[in-house]
Design a protein around this motif. Structure first.
Motif, PDB file in Angstrom:
ATOM      1  N   LEU A  49       3.845   9.889   1.399  1.00  0.00           N
ATOM      2  CA  LEU A  49       4.312   8.887   0.441  1.00  0.00           C
ATOM      3  C   LEU A  49       4.576   7.542   1.101  1.00  0.00           C
ATOM      4  O   LEU A  49       4.405   6.488   0.476  1.00  0.00           O
ATOM      5  N   ARG A  50       4.976   7.577   2.372  1.00  0.00           N
ATOM      6  CA  ARG A  50       5.129   6.307   3.098  1.00  0.00           C
ATOM      7  C   ARG A  50       3.770   5.624   3.246  1.00  0.00           C
ATOM      8  O   ARG A  50       3.637   4.415   3.009  1.00  0.00           O
ATOM      9  N   ALA A  51       2.758   6.386   3.619  1.00  0.00           N
ATOM     10  CA  ALA A  51       1.414   5.816   3.749  1.00  0.00           C
ATOM     11  C   ALA A  51       0.887   5.345   2.398  1.00  0.00           C
ATOM     12  O   ALA A  51       0.131   4.360   2.324  1.00  0.00           O
ATOM     13  N   ALA A  52       1.288   6.038   1.328  1.00  0.00           N
ATOM     14  CA  ALA A  52       0.805   5.708  -0.016  1.00  0.00           C
ATOM     15  C   ALA A  52       1.381   4.409  -0.547  1.00  0.00           C
ATOM     16  O   ALA A  52       0.978   3.944  -1.625  1.00  0.00           O
ATOM     17  N   ARG A  53       2.296   3.777   0.205  1.00  0.00           N
ATOM     18  CA  ARG A  53       2.840   2.496  -0.245  1.00  0.00           C
ATOM     19  C   ARG A  53       1.768   1.414  -0.298  1.00  0.00           C
ATOM     20  O   ARG A  53       1.977   0.356  -0.895  1.00  0.00           O
ATOM     21  N   VAL A  54       0.597   1.678   0.300  1.00  0.00           N
ATOM     22  CA  VAL A  54      -0.521   0.731   0.181  1.00  0.00           C
ATOM     23  C   VAL A  54      -0.984   0.645  -1.268  1.00  0.00           C
ATOM     24  O   VAL A  54      -1.708  -0.289  -1.629  1.00  0.00           O
ATOM     25  N   SER A  55      -0.591   1.627  -2.100  1.00  0.00           N
ATOM     26  CA  SER A  55      -0.982   1.655  -3.512  1.00  0.00           C
ATOM     27  C   SER A  55       0.261   1.850  -4.378  1.00  0.00           C
ATOM     28  O   SER A  55       0.593   2.975  -4.757  1.00  0.00           O
ATOM     29  N   PRO A  56       0.954   0.777  -4.712  1.00  0.00           N
ATOM     30  CA  PRO A  56       2.148   0.912  -5.557  1.00  0.00           C
ATOM     31  C   PRO A  56       1.867   1.607  -6.887  1.00  0.00           C
ATOM     32  O   PRO A  56       2.740   2.313  -7.399  1.00  0.00           O
ATOM     33  N   ASP A  57       0.677   1.405  -7.448  1.00  0.00           N
ATOM     34  CA  ASP A  57       0.339   2.059  -8.718  1.00  0.00           C
ATOM     35  C   ASP A  57       0.306   3.574  -8.570  1.00  0.00           C
ATOM     36  O   ASP A  57       0.694   4.306  -9.488  1.00  0.00           O
ATOM     37  N   PHE A  58      -0.163   4.054  -7.418  1.00  0.00           N
ATOM     38  CA  PHE A  58      -0.178   5.496  -7.142  1.00  0.00           C
ATOM     39  C   PHE A  58       1.243   6.036  -7.159  1.00  0.00           C
ATOM     40  O   PHE A  58       1.539   7.058  -7.796  1.00  0.00           O
ATOM     41  N   LEU A  59       2.134   5.363  -6.459  1.00  0.00           N
ATOM     42  CA  LEU A  59       3.523   5.823  -6.384  1.00  0.00           C
ATOM     43  C   LEU A  59       4.191   5.774  -7.752  1.00  0.00           C
ATOM     44  O   LEU A  59       4.998   6.651  -8.094  1.00  0.00           O
ATOM     45  N   GLN A  75       3.425  12.131  12.806  1.00  0.00           N
ATOM     46  CA  GLN A  75       3.428  11.486  11.495  1.00  0.00           C
ATOM     47  C   GLN A  75       2.023  11.199  11.004  1.00  0.00           C
ATOM     48  O   GLN A  75       1.785  11.063   9.798  1.00  0.00           O
ATOM     49  N   MET A  76       1.073  11.130  11.930  1.00  0.00           N
ATOM     50  CA  MET A  76      -0.304  10.792  11.562  1.00  0.00           C
ATOM     51  C   MET A  76      -0.901  11.804  10.609  1.00  0.00           C
ATOM     52  O   MET A  76      -1.717  11.456   9.743  1.00  0.00           O
ATOM     53  N   PHE A  77      -0.510  13.054  10.752  1.00  0.00           N
ATOM     54  CA  PHE A  77      -1.076  14.093   9.896  1.00  0.00           C
ATOM     55  C   PHE A  77      -0.724  13.822   8.434  1.00  0.00           C
ATOM     56  O   PHE A  77      -1.601  13.739   7.569  1.00  0.00           O
ATOM     57  N   GLY A  78       0.552  13.668   8.150  1.00  0.00           N
ATOM     58  CA  GLY A  78       0.965  13.401   6.775  1.00  0.00           C
ATOM     59  C   GLY A  78       0.423  12.086   6.255  1.00  0.00           C
ATOM     60  O   GLY A  78       0.090  11.967   5.068  1.00  0.00           O
ATOM     61  N   GLU A  79       0.341  11.089   7.123  1.00  0.00           N
ATOM     62  CA  GLU A  79      -0.204   9.796   6.700  1.00  0.00           C
ATOM     63  C   GLU A  79      -1.653   9.931   6.249  1.00  0.00           C
ATOM     64  O   GLU A  79      -2.053   9.344   5.220  1.00  0.00           O
ATOM     65  N   MET A  80      -2.442  10.688   6.978  1.00  0.00           N
ATOM     66  CA  MET A  80      -3.835  10.893   6.573  1.00  0.00           C
ATOM     67  C   MET A  80      -3.924  11.613   5.231  1.00  0.00           C
ATOM     68  O   MET A  80      -4.756  11.280   4.387  1.00  0.00           O
ATOM     69  N   ILE A  81      -3.042  12.585   5.038  1.00  0.00           N
ATOM     70  CA  ILE A  81      -3.040  13.318   3.762  1.00  0.00           C
ATOM     71  C   ILE A  81      -2.643  12.377   2.617  1.00  0.00           C
ATOM     72  O   ILE A  81      -3.207  12.422   1.523  1.00  0.00           O
ATOM     73  N   GLY A  82      -1.654  11.505   2.868  1.00  0.00           N
ATOM     74  CA  GLY A  82      -1.244  10.565   1.844  1.00  0.00           C
ATOM     75  C   GLY A  82      -2.363   9.620   1.447  1.00  0.00           C
ATOM     76  O   GLY A  82      -2.601   9.376   0.247  1.00  0.00           O
ATOM     77  N   LEU A  83      -3.078   9.089   2.418  1.00  0.00           N
ATOM     78  CA  LEU A  83      -4.191   8.195   2.111  1.00  0.00           C
ATOM     79  C   LEU A  83      -5.320   8.944   1.413  1.00  0.00           C
ATOM     80  O   LEU A  83      -5.995   8.385   0.542  1.00  0.00           O
ATOM     81  N   TRP A  84      -5.507  10.204   1.783  1.00  0.00           N
ATOM     82  CA  TRP A  84      -6.509  11.031   1.096  1.00  0.00           C
ATOM     83  C   TRP A  84      -6.146  11.175  -0.385  1.00  0.00           C
ATOM     84  O   TRP A  84      -7.013  11.065  -1.262  1.00  0.00           O
TER      85      TRP A  84
END
Length: 358
Positions: free
Chosen positions: A98-108, A58-67
């Motif tokens: 998208l799970r990692a991107a929850r740190v930025s609700p505005d992004f989602l 899962q770390m791979f997709g999480e890094m891409i999401g934060l990127w």
């Protein structure tokens, strides 16, 4: 090496074409075989033919999401914007991103999810994995809507057809697929117009050496370049291949996680070739875009902070799970595996901000 032709439908169609034309190019062989291969099956995982980085951890997709979140912020937080993926597989990468991107609700809230996929079986899996994000599906990049865009493509370019050329005493000849005694074999023929796409580096070829070009891959990179020349955005391309154009035969087939003769059972095995990242970057720049990289996947992920993510996951895990996390990390960034074999390239708008990790 020659192998007997099986009786599958694709083999019969190839026989028919070869009977009419005398031979087919490697690109035509790949296009027909891969069209059948990717039409309906799920090729991923232990029961499939190969495993991609998102399936490793899962770390791979999480890094891409934060990127993606970071780049969107650097772009000025356009609202809305197109978040696209080419060849999303099971939707694992995008779901983790998208799970990692929850740190930025505005992004989602601003993201409009668009997926380019031709496989009906995988689309059904993607719908389940990405329910709630209202994805829209496309059969090609060309139908993605206009506007600011962040695009992700992991292991997409390697499955685009290639032409192969062989240096002979008479100069470049095209490597083709023909029939001999009802057996698919490689042969040589006068090169077609695709020869003009050979790069200066290919001129160093000695007798018998092979050069590869992917007109389909170059066209897509140029299309991205044209889009980003007139609209803000960036494409993150991750695949296995070379940083510099060179020589060599990289055509390979994989079936049930083992190497497979590419001329056996066309349509029943995955066919791939190494991506020429220097060529992709060159045509994207010629089309008006900027490029960043290529860089090894290992260096890219480490710069994004995958080591810290590993420690966070391990802090909540038992010893056995910690060992699995460490093994996944090594597979993703290790110098003797994906970490060095896979490269990362970003094609972006000329005035785009510097992307993280590159």
């Amino acid at each position: 090496m020659t192998q007997a032709v099986t009786g599958n439908v694709i083999a019969h169609e190839l026989r028919r074409r070869i009977a009419a034309l005398g031979h087919v190019s490697v690109a035509a062989f790949m296009e027909l075989a891969l069209g059948a291969y990717y039409a309906e099956r799920d090729p991923l995982g232990a029961r499939g033919d190969f495993t991609t980085a998102p399936e490793v951890s899962q770390m791979f997709g999480e890094m891409i999401g934060l990127w993606c979140v970071d780049l969107w912020s650097r772009m000025g937080k356009p609202q809305p914007f197109i978040l696209a993926e080419l060849g999303p597989g099971r939707g694992t990468l995008m779901a983790d991103a998208l799970r990692a991107a929850r740190v930025s609700p505005d992004f989602l809230a601003a993201a409009e999810l668009h997926l380019v996929e031709i496989n009906a079986t995988l689309i059904a899996v993607q719908k389940a994995a990405l329910q709630g994000f209202r994805p829209q599906w496309h059969k090609s990049f060309d139908t993605l809507p206009p506007g600011p865009m962040i695009l992700v493509a992991n292991e997409f370019w390697d499955a685009l057809p290639i032409h192969q050329f062989v240096m002979t005493k008479a100069g470049w000849q095209e490597r083709v697929v023909a029939l001999k005694d009802d057996v698919f074999v490689f042969g040589e023929a006068n090169p077609g117009s695709e020869r003009i796409l050979l790069r200066p580096e290919h001129g160093k070829a000695t007798l018998g050496e092979i050069a590869e070009i992917s007109p389909a891959g170059l066209r897509l990179a140029a299309a991205l370049g044209r889009r980003f020349a007139r609209a803000p955005g960036a494409a993150l391309i991750i695949d296995y291949g070379t940083m510099q154009s060179g020589l060599g035969d990289s055509l390979q087939a994989v079936k049930q996680h083992r190497y497979h003769d590419p001329l056996i059972d066309p349509g029943c095995a995955d066919l791939t070739a190494h991506v020429d990242f220097a060529a992709l970057a060159a045509v994207a720049r010629e089309a008006g875009a900027s490029t960043h990289g290529p860089k090894t996947q290992g260096a890219f992920l480490q710069e994004l902070g995958i080591g810290l993510r590993t420690q966070t996951l391990k802090a909540k895990s038992d010893a056995a799970t910690c060992a699995e996390i460490d093994a996944a990390l090594e597979r993703l960034i290790g110098a003797d595996g994906m970490g060095s074999l896979f490269k990362v390239l970003v094609i972006a708008s000329p005035d785009a901000p510097q992307p993280a990790g590159l």
